[in-house]
Write a protein that holds these residues in place. Sequence first.
Motif, mmCIF file in Angstrom:
data_model
loop_
_atom_site.group_PDB
_atom_site.id
_atom_site.type_symbol
_atom_site.label_atom_id
_atom_site.label_comp_id
_atom_site.label_asym_id
_atom_site.label_seq_id
_atom_site.Cartn_x
_atom_site.Cartn_y
_atom_site.Cartn_z
ATOM 1 N N GLY A 78 1.110 -1.169 -0.297
ATOM 2 C CA GLY A 78 -0.107 0.181 -0.137
ATOM 3 C C GLY A 78 0.799 1.217 -0.369
ATOM 4 O O GLY A 78 1.926 1.249 0.175
ATOM 5 N N ASN A 79 0.305 2.474 -0.179
ATOM 6 C CA ASN A 79 1.087 3.708 -0.229
ATOM 7 C C ASN A 79 0.481 4.585 1.345
ATOM 8 O O ASN A 79 -0.950 4.297 1.936
ATOM 9 C CB ASN A 79 0.512 4.433 -0.965
ATOM 10 N N ALA A 80 1.389 5.037 1.801
ATOM 11 C CA ALA A 80 0.871 6.640 2.690
ATOM 12 C C ALA A 80 0.118 7.426 1.803
ATOM 13 O O ALA A 80 -0.104 7.496 0.858
ATOM 14 C CB ALA A 80 2.528 7.496 3.304
ATOM 15 N N THR A 81 -0.963 8.210 2.944
ATOM 16 C CA THR A 81 -1.956 8.887 2.665
ATOM 17 C C THR A 81 -0.631 10.577 2.691
ATOM 18 O O THR A 81 -1.526 11.335 1.939
ATOM 19 C CB THR A 81 -3.111 8.743 3.764
ATOM 20 N N ALA A 82 -0.197 10.505 3.498
ATOM 21 C CA ALA A 82 0.854 11.451 3.677
ATOM 22 C C ALA A 82 2.266 11.742 4.217
ATOM 23 O O ALA A 82 2.201 10.739 4.233
ATOM 24 C CB ALA A 82 -0.013 12.691 4.456
ATOM 25 N N GLU A 83 3.045 12.578 3.202
ATOM 26 C CA GLU A 83 3.987 12.807 3.838
ATOM 27 C C GLU A 83 4.519 13.275 5.516
ATOM 28 O O GLU A 83 3.681 13.956 6.025
ATOM 29 C CB GLU A 83 4.420 13.150 3.259
ATOM 30 N N ILE A 84 6.182 13.327 6.186
ATOM 31 C CA ILE A 84 5.843 14.252 7.068
ATOM 32 C C ILE A 84 7.939 14.806 6.722
ATOM 33 O O ILE A 84 7.993 14.176 5.345
ATOM 34 C CB ILE A 84 7.440 13.391 8.137
ATOM 35 N N SER A 85 7.576 15.828 6.604
ATOM 36 C CA SER A 85 8.444 16.767 6.072
ATOM 37 C C SER A 85 9.788 17.310 6.864
ATOM 38 O O SER A 85 9.327 15.959 7.864
ATOM 39 C CB SER A 85 8.355 18.365 6.822
ATOM 40 N N TRP A 86 10.631 17.224 5.906
ATOM 41 C CA TRP A 86 12.132 17.112 6.331
ATOM 42 C C TRP A 86 12.672 17.832 7.804
ATOM 43 O O TRP A 86 13.160 17.517 8.613
ATOM 44 C CB TRP A 86 12.866 17.059 4.610
ATOM 45 N N PRO A 87 11.894 19.057 7.949
ATOM 46 C CA PRO A 87 12.019 19.682 9.358
ATOM 47 C C PRO A 87 11.262 18.579 10.301
ATOM 48 O O PRO A 87 12.435 18.572 11.668
ATOM 49 C CB PRO A 87 11.698 21.191 9.014
ATOM 50 N N THR A 88 10.468 18.312 10.328
ATOM 51 C CA THR A 88 10.204 17.988 11.630
ATOM 52 C C THR A 88 10.866 16.388 11.137
ATOM 53 O O THR A 88 11.112 15.721 12.366
ATOM 54 C CB THR A 88 8.324 16.999 11.227
ATOM 55 N N TYR A 89 10.842 15.808 10.457
ATOM 56 C CA TYR A 89 11.978 14.740 10.951
ATOM 57 C C TYR A 89 13.313 15.223 11.439
ATOM 58 O O TYR A 89 13.697 14.421 12.572
ATOM 59 C CB TYR A 89 12.833 14.813 9.715
ATOM 60 N N GLU A 90 13.599 15.951 10.997
ATOM 61 C CA GLU A 90 14.972 16.730 12.172
ATOM 62 C C GLU A 90 15.386 17.129 13.299
ATOM 63 O O GLU A 90 15.661 16.532 13.948
ATOM 64 C CB GLU A 90 15.773 17.679 11.641
ATOM 65 N N LYS A 91 13.537 17.475 13.761
ATOM 66 C CA LYS A 91 13.092 17.364 14.963
ATOM 67 C C LYS A 91 12.957 16.016 15.652
ATOM 68 O O LYS A 91 14.047 16.258 16.901
ATOM 69 C CB LYS A 91 12.203 18.667 14.975
ATOM 70 N N LEU A 92 12.963 15.259 15.349
ATOM 71 C CA LEU A 92 12.437 14.266 15.752
ATOM 72 C C LEU A 92 13.695 13.311 16.221
ATOM 73 O O LEU A 92 14.196 12.786 17.108
ATOM 74 C CB LEU A 92 11.464 13.087 14.443
ATOM 75 N N ALA A 93 14.973 13.754 15.263
ATOM 76 C CA ALA A 93 16.188 12.574 15.746
ATOM 77 C C ALA A 93 16.743 13.705 15.804
ATOM 78 O O ALA A 93 17.655 13.301 17.068
ATOM 79 C CB ALA A 93 17.171 13.793 14.162
ATOM 80 N N ALA A 94 16.654 15.208 16.345
ATOM 81 C CA ALA A 94 17.711 15.273 17.011
ATOM 82 C C ALA A 94 16.481 15.225 17.954
ATOM 83 O O ALA A 94 16.939 16.288 19.550
ATOM 84 C CB ALA A 94 17.264 17.337 17.461
ATOM 85 N N ARG A 95 15.367 14.224 18.646
ATOM 86 C CA ARG A 95 15.229 14.280 20.398
ATOM 87 C C ARG A 95 16.179 13.748 20.820
ATOM 88 O O ARG A 95 16.603 12.928 20.981
ATOM 89 C CB ARG A 95 13.639 13.847 20.185
#
Lengths: 421, 231
Positions: A76-93
């Motif tokens: 199947g497919n993702a219905t939406a994506e995660i923006s790169w800045p949000t990913y960077e914030k996650l990675a920095a937690r």
Amino acid sequence: MRALLSLAWKSLLNRKGSVLLTLFAVALSVALFVGVDKARTGAREGFGNTISGTDLIIGAPTGSINLLLYSVFRMGNATAEISWPTYEKLAARDDIAWTVPISLGDSHRGFRVLGTNHSYFEHYKYGHNEPLRMAEGKEFDDLFDAVIGADVARELGYTVGTEIVLSHGLGSDFGSGHENRPFRVSGILAPTGTPVDRTVHVSLEAITAIHVGWESGAKNPMSDSISTETIRSFNLTPKSITAVFAGLRQKGTILRTRREINTNKGEPLMAIIPGQALAELWSVTAMAERALMAVSIFVIAVGVVSILTSILTSLNERRREMSILRAVGARPGHIFGLLTLEAGLIGFFGASLGIVIVHVLIAIAGPLVSERYGISLGGTGPGLFDLGVLGAVTLASLLAGAVPAWAAFRRSLADGLSVRL
Amino acid sequence: MSDAAIAIEALRFAWPGHPPALDIDSFTMARGERLFLRGPSGSGKSTLLGLIAGVLQPAAGRIEVLGRDMSALSAAARDRVRADHLGVIFQMFNLVPYLSVTGNVTLPLLFSPVRRKTVGDDAEGEARRLLDRLGLSDPGLLNRRVSDLSVGQQQRVAAARALIGGPDIVIADEPTSALDSDARDRFIELLSEEAARTGAALLFVSHDRSLASHFSRAVDLGEINHAQVAA
């Protein structure tokens, strides 16, 4: 008891034809039941082994099963994506030790393409925390390098150095968009029995690179005029990704971290625990599993009933035999025991044959199934489950045999020493 | 009556829903006696044998076998008496088809510890010895399927089976009806000799009155059975 068993055995040998047919009916029914269970257990283990060591999977809000299916199983497919800045914030937690960003959407001849970075090869684990291993070549280094799974290499006959072209979306046709940006196979992963085997891995930057000129959603005819060398000079940091695999510094914080991500201020996110989502997935499929097992049990019941039928139909022609046995000293209990044991012997040997058939098939086809579908059929020989089935079928056969045995018992009392046919 | 092999008093028996089949005031057979019981087909001979063997139960009266009142014994005890003390020979088709010649002869030993003990450890040896005495001395016969034997050979196997383990009573129910006269006379002779050798009482039942001369006493069932049985 031994004497009766010996008599029952000789009696069965005397009726080899019908007994063998009945025995095969029981064997096939048991083989179906045990085979279905092996496939069910193998599928569960295979699915469960697909990902390990990952504490959370994070994606855009959707159903937890959907997130698990598209991120781990490439279904199947993702219905939406995660923006790169949000990913960077996650990675920095602080509570997150490592992350693996993944980007899905393209394909190559029916195999899914996954954009990621080197942390994927470091942190993605399967089975009992097994790391990914290179069978040939190395991880992607150049922008247009691709690392392919074992199935991709085997089915398409690719080796290190083979040039491949990706397709936009999930189409399997050639020439569907990215033929202007060919990739080179830099490495082939060792088989894992997971969807990794059927995946083409490229860098996240490569995903961005092949979509230069696709900003409107369709290919700009002018994009072919942009050379590969020019693209290398672009900032290829992705704008968005599909999902993130994350490992925590401390496992104890998993629920809090998940809650915080799920209530993230700003871009909405969803975090799932892979084990929980798998359990949820199994609860969905449990109904179908139960239905399949129920059908298999009914097939066994038919097999056992065939034992009853074959003995019942032979009773009339065996009345004289029963009278002879009575005359030479057999008690009604002996007659009852003889027929019950005959049924039990057919059930025992039928079930044994069924189990042997399944294990021979597993020994022959198991490696192929494991390699192709990631389903380990447990080819280590009969186990407790098989013994349980053997015992249950033998017991059920003994019980089924009690019906004709009772009829013969009653007749042997009524017939006396000579049969009144 | 306890010295008798078989003693019957005031016996009444009827199959369910049928008129009485047997109504016998008195019948006695001594231990070691060779008795011929004659009766036409349907006269109740087989029913009487079923009662003596303890497979059937009388409606009234008393049947003693070797001093035991069969009508007073439990079913299990009657079965035990039959297994331990009676040998039975049928008219024909009386062997278990899936057993070898030796397997058929030693069959009663499976159900009777008493006869097993009498024979000892070498049951097959005893079977061979009995078969040899009954004229089946070919060793090649021993492991053959009984269905491959002639009717005469089958009857000798049946006789050996009835005699193994030294039962006190041998009951023969029309055992010679499928044999020609030479084979019949020879069979009766052998059976009588073996019964005499082991001291067993021989109750030989047949519709053929010409056989009476082979036995020490003959009884006509029609004379002792007062029930009106359709012949």
